[in-house]
Motif scaffolding. Structure first.
Motif, short mmCIF file in Angstrom:
data_model
loop_
_atom_site.label_atom_id
_atom_site.label_comp_id
_atom_site.label_asym_id
_atom_site.label_seq_id
_atom_site.Cartn_x
_atom_site.Cartn_y
_atom_site.Cartn_z
N ALA A 372 0.84 -1.37 0.01
CA ALA A 372 0.15 -0.07 0.00
C ALA A 372 0.91 1.24 -0.05
CB ALA A 372 -0.84 -0.13 1.20
N VAL A 373 0.27 2.29 -0.53
CA VAL A 373 0.80 3.67 -0.48
C VAL A 373 0.08 4.43 0.32
CG1 VAL A 373 1.50 5.56 -2.01
CG2 VAL A 373 1.86 3.33 -2.74
N VAL A 374 0.80 5.36 1.31
CA VAL A 374 0.31 6.27 2.19
C VAL A 374 0.78 7.49 1.98
CG1 VAL A 374 -0.18 7.00 4.42
CG2 VAL A 374 -0.48 4.71 3.84
N THR A 375 -0.14 8.53 1.92
CA THR A 375 0.28 10.05 1.66
C THR A 375 -0.24 10.74 2.75
OG1 THR A 375 -2.00 10.84 0.64
CG2 THR A 375 -0.42 9.99 -0.98
N THR A 376 0.74 11.89 2.99
CA THR A 376 0.69 12.38 4.51
C THR A 376 0.68 14.05 4.29
OG1 THR A 376 1.14 12.59 6.63
CG2 THR A 376 2.89 12.23 5.21
N ASP A 377 -0.15 14.89 5.01
CA ASP A 377 -0.15 16.21 4.73
C ASP A 377 1.09 16.74 5.79
OD1 ASP A 377 -1.39 18.12 3.17
OD2 ASP A 377 -1.73 19.14 4.92
N SER A 378 1.17 17.98 5.76
CA SER A 378 2.36 18.62 6.79
C SER A 378 1.47 18.88 8.08
CB SER A 378 2.82 19.89 6.30
OG SER A 378 3.90 19.67 5.19
N GLY A 379 2.22 18.63 9.19
CA GLY A 379 1.93 18.87 10.29
C GLY A 379 2.29 17.77 11.42
N ALA A 380 1.77 17.98 12.64
CA ALA A 380 2.38 17.03 13.58
C ALA A 380 2.22 15.59 13.28
CB ALA A 380 1.66 17.38 15.14
N HIS A 381 0.95 15.21 12.79
CA HIS A 381 0.59 13.97 12.34
C HIS A 381 1.81 13.16 11.16
CE1 HIS A 381 -1.08 15.85 8.68
NE2 HIS A 381 -0.92 14.56 8.12
N ARG A 382 2.29 14.25 10.41
CA ARG A 382 3.12 13.75 9.60
C ARG A 382 4.52 13.15 10.19
NH1 ARG A 382 7.52 15.94 6.06
NH2 ARG A 382 7.38 17.71 7.18
N ILE A 383 5.19 14.08 11.10
CA ILE A 383 6.25 13.79 11.67
C ILE A 383 6.05 12.49 12.62
CG2 ILE A 383 7.86 14.16 13.48
CD1 ILE A 383 6.86 17.40 13.09
N LEU A 384 5.04 12.05 13.08
CA LEU A 384 4.60 10.88 13.92
C LEU A 384 4.44 9.67 12.85
CD1 LEU A 384 4.32 10.06 16.94
CD2 LEU A 384 1.86 10.24 16.41
N LEU A 385 3.78 10.00 11.83
CA LEU A 385 3.67 8.83 10.83
C LEU A 385 5.07 8.48 10.19
CD1 LEU A 385 0.66 7.68 9.52
CD2 LEU A 385 1.60 9.05 7.57
N SER A 386 5.65 9.52 9.99
CA SER A 386 7.00 9.25 9.24
C SER A 386 7.99 8.46 10.12
CB SER A 386 7.73 10.54 8.89
OG SER A 386 7.02 11.31 7.98
N GLN A 387 7.80 8.43 11.46
CA GLN A 387 8.29 7.56 12.42
C GLN A 387 7.98 6.06 12.34
OE1 GLN A 387 11.36 8.65 13.11
NE2 GLN A 387 10.79 10.64 12.27
N LEU A 388 6.43 6.22 12.46
CA LEU A 388 5.73 4.86 12.94
C LEU A 388 4.96 4.26 12.03
CD1 LEU A 388 3.67 6.04 16.13
CD2 LEU A 388 5.96 5.24 16.09
N PHE A 389 5.05 4.63 10.55
CA PHE A 389 4.45 3.84 9.61
C PHE A 389 5.66 3.06 8.97
CE2 PHE A 389 2.86 3.00 5.53
CZ PHE A 389 1.42 2.43 5.75
N ALA A 390 5.64 1.90 9.06
CA ALA A 390 6.72 1.12 8.18
C ALA A 390 6.55 1.10 6.93
CB ALA A 390 6.76 -0.12 8.90
N CYS A 391 7.28 1.66 5.97
CA CYS A 391 7.43 1.20 4.60
C CYS A 391 8.09 0.01 4.04
CB CYS A 391 7.94 2.72 4.05
SG CYS A 391 7.03 4.03 4.09
N ALA A 419 -2.96 6.47 -11.27
CA ALA A 419 -1.81 6.16 -12.06
C ALA A 419 -1.50 4.77 -12.07
CB ALA A 419 -0.46 6.74 -11.84
N GLU A 420 -1.97 4.11 -10.67
CA GLU A 420 -2.04 2.66 -10.51
C GLU A 420 -3.39 2.35 -9.72
OE1 GLU A 420 1.02 -0.71 -8.58
OE2 GLU A 420 1.31 1.28 -8.02
N PRO A 421 -4.38 2.14 -10.29
CA PRO A 421 -5.76 1.83 -9.72
C PRO A 421 -5.82 0.72 -8.77
CG PRO A 421 -6.05 2.50 -12.08
CD PRO A 421 -4.72 2.08 -11.93
N ASP A 422 -4.97 -0.37 -9.24
CA ASP A 422 -5.14 -1.52 -8.18
C ASP A 422 -4.36 -1.41 -6.88
OD1 ASP A 422 -6.80 -2.71 -10.17
OD2 ASP A 422 -4.96 -3.69 -11.43
N CYS A 423 -3.42 -0.35 -6.82
CA CYS A 423 -2.64 -0.29 -5.61
C CYS A 423 -3.69 0.40 -4.72
CB CYS A 423 -1.67 0.56 -5.88
SG CYS A 423 -0.53 1.09 -4.47
N PRO A 424 -3.60 -0.20 -3.28
CA PRO A 424 -4.39 0.61 -1.99
C PRO A 424 -3.54 1.80 -1.95
CG PRO A 424 -3.97 -1.91 -1.92
CD PRO A 424 -3.19 -1.44 -3.02
#
Length: 534
Positions: A372-391, A419-424
């Motif tokens: 899966a691909v995740v996008t994130t906006d700027s803000g406090a949640h992005r900093i936390l997500l960038s640490q915790l969400f394993a890619c 661009a890739e409809p079948d990708c979550p």
């Protein structure tokens, strides 16, 4: 008849472009029609800023330059932010604008200003296309946008030039390939340092996001058993469940408190496509004077954020192969410091909390497949997500990591999903960020995309509020009222749900992944939910 617009469109199609994003105006109708005629789908966005991010989202799948179409005056002015973002985030982008003919430029003033002069400071280049030069300038633009440090290039097309007949008299040039530093005293010195290192470390960034570069870094780290730190945008070039992966760095003082001392202990630091434009001020000169640092980049160091003992300008993937050729791997970090840092980072993550922003990220990772691909906006949640969400894949977490501009998550997800409809694909955003560009929910509706949108609801600009408190300042202009996001989603043709605990969120996410349209999942985390997390 072959027109200037035809030549531009054909060159972009040949470069792999299949989507263009923007808002039409009378000054760009001819170039838009030419794009459509060659097979490049022109997608209507609700704002030019978002159109540019949609283009970037598509680029992260197909590797082709993003295409942004903006009409005269306010159209391009609206796009200035995303063009600057592409320049700082190293995104190849072709910006196509329309302008009045040269013969009218000095006598007709409605909506008219100099597009080229506006964009030149925030792009790699900006050109006004003149009669007979379309073939030359589009080839130049594609090459320049993609080589070295990628970035945006503007082509400003007068209305009359767009429909002028033109012959493609200029041969197409291929992008310049960086030269591999295959010999020399510096290379032998670097190989000696690597062979003797007991505590080596690799730091990688946006220069190795391509498949070849990412694979080269992963192979190099595994071959020599070297721990890897990445910038936020380079997360996933080594799957983050690999024991060598220490995760992303950039904007978290809490994480820096663990990673920077580890770097200071290293006796050989390899910078692989590392561009410190993504990093906060704490990453300025992050190693001791005299440290054995080997910097490999496609372009020379002109940023001033750090200096290295040895600098190689060239193809990063090929250079890593030359650097390690014939050397034997050895046991590194025998005292276990790197493994201990990895353990502490996870222990302090808060991912096991009952409910809160870390719990949302934890449940998101649990509920999504590895690809899966995740996008994130700027803000406090992005900093936390960038640490915790394993890619587990390169480009698995998309964001504005250099300019850190708000309002990017939803349009990035739109372009990536298209661009890739079948990708979550899932977008994550703060409530303030989503309110900036709610109109793009209608874009998702019109494109019939299945797209979950996770909103961290705390009714404040949390990152700025934290900074105000740290500076002993009152909470000025950071709090705002509640919005019924699920109701807004339904009004715009999607679905919406409220979540206040892990079970509700996990169930809502699975429903959203199966829903044929977009779903806004409003996760209520409350004020000051990020205290002690950043």
């Amino acid at each position: 008849m072959t027109t200037a617009s035809d030549l531009i469109a054909k060159r972009l199609y040949d470069a792999g472009c299949r989507y263009a994003f923007g808002i039409p105006g009378g000054e760009v109708l001819a170039i838009m029609e030419a794009l459509d005629r060659v097979g490049i789908k022109v997608v209507l966005a609700r704002h030019e800023n978002c159109a540019g991010f949609m283009g970037e989202g598509a680029h992260h799948h197909d590797g082709a330059p993003a295409i942004l179409v903006a009409t005269i005056g306010p159209g391009l002015a609206n796009a200035a932010n995303v063009i600057a973002n592409a320049h700082q985030d190293r995104v190849p982008m072709i910006v196509l604008t329309g302008c009045v003919p040269a013969r009218e430029r000095h006598s007709y003033t409605h909506q008219v200003f100099d597009h080229v002069r506006l964009i030149e400071p925030i792009a790699k280049a900006a050109y006004r296309v003149e009669a007979g030069n379309a073939a030359l300038l589009i080839d130049k633009a594609v090459t320049l946008a993609s080589e070295g440090r990628p970035g945006p290039v503007l082509l400003d097309l007068p209305i009359d030039v767009q429909t002028m007949e033109e012959e493609p008299i200029h041969p197409r040039r291929q992008a310049l390939q960086a030269v591999v530093p295959a010999a020399g005293d510096g290379l032998e010195q670097a190989r000696h340092w690597l062979s003797q290192a007991e505590r080596p470390i690799v730091i990688a960034g946006v220069g190795v996001l391509d498949e070849v570069g990412a694979e080269a870094v992963a192979t190099f780290c595994r071959q020599f058993r070297i721990p890897l730190i990445t910038s936020y945008k380079a997360k996933g070039i080594l799957p983050e469940d690999d024991p060598l992966a220490l995760g992303g760095a950039g904007l978290s003082p809490r994480v820096d408190a663990h990673l920077l001392p580890l770097i200071a202990k290293s006796d050989c630091i390899v910078l692989a496509g590392y561009d410190p434009i993504e990093m906060r001020v704490g990453w300025r000169d992050p190693w001791p004077e005299g440290a054995r640092v080997i910097d490999i980049s496609a372009v020379a160091n002109d940023h001033g954020m750090h200096q290295a003992a040895l600098n190689f300008v060239g193809d990063v993937a090929a250079s890593l192969k030359v650097l390690g050729a014939g050397l034997l791997s050895r046991k590194n970090w025998a005292a276990g410091e790197a493994a201990e840092v990895r353990r502490k980072l996870w222990a302090e993550s808060g991912a096991d909390e009952t409910w809160g922003p870390a719990a949302v990220v934890d449940e998101l990772r649990r509920g999504l497949p590895r690809e899966a691909v995740v996008t994130t906006d700027s803000g406090a949640h992005r900093i936390l997500l960038s640490q915790l969400f394993a890619c587990y894949r390169r480009r698995g977490l998309l964001q504005s990591s250099a300019l850190c501009t708000m309002g990017c998550a939803v349009p990035l997800a739109i372009g990536r999903k298209l661009a890739e409809p079948d990708c979550p694909v899932v977008a994550t955003v703060g409530d303030g960020g989503l309110e900036m560009f709610l109109g793009e929910l209608a874009t998702i509706r019109d494109l019939n995309l299945s797209l979950p949108i996770i909103v961290f609801v705390d009714e404040q600009l949390a990152l700025i509020e934290v900074k105000q408190r740290r500076s002993n300042l009152p909470p000025l202009a950071v709090d705002f009222g509640a919005t019924d996001f699920p109701a807004v989603a339904k009004a715009l043709g999607g679905a919406g749900e409220w979540c206040r605990n892990r079970a509700e969120f996990a169930e809502a996410l699975q429903r959203a992944l199966q829903y044929p349209g977009f779903t806004v999942i409003a996760a209520v985390i409350g004020k000051r939910a990020y205290d002690g997390r950043l």
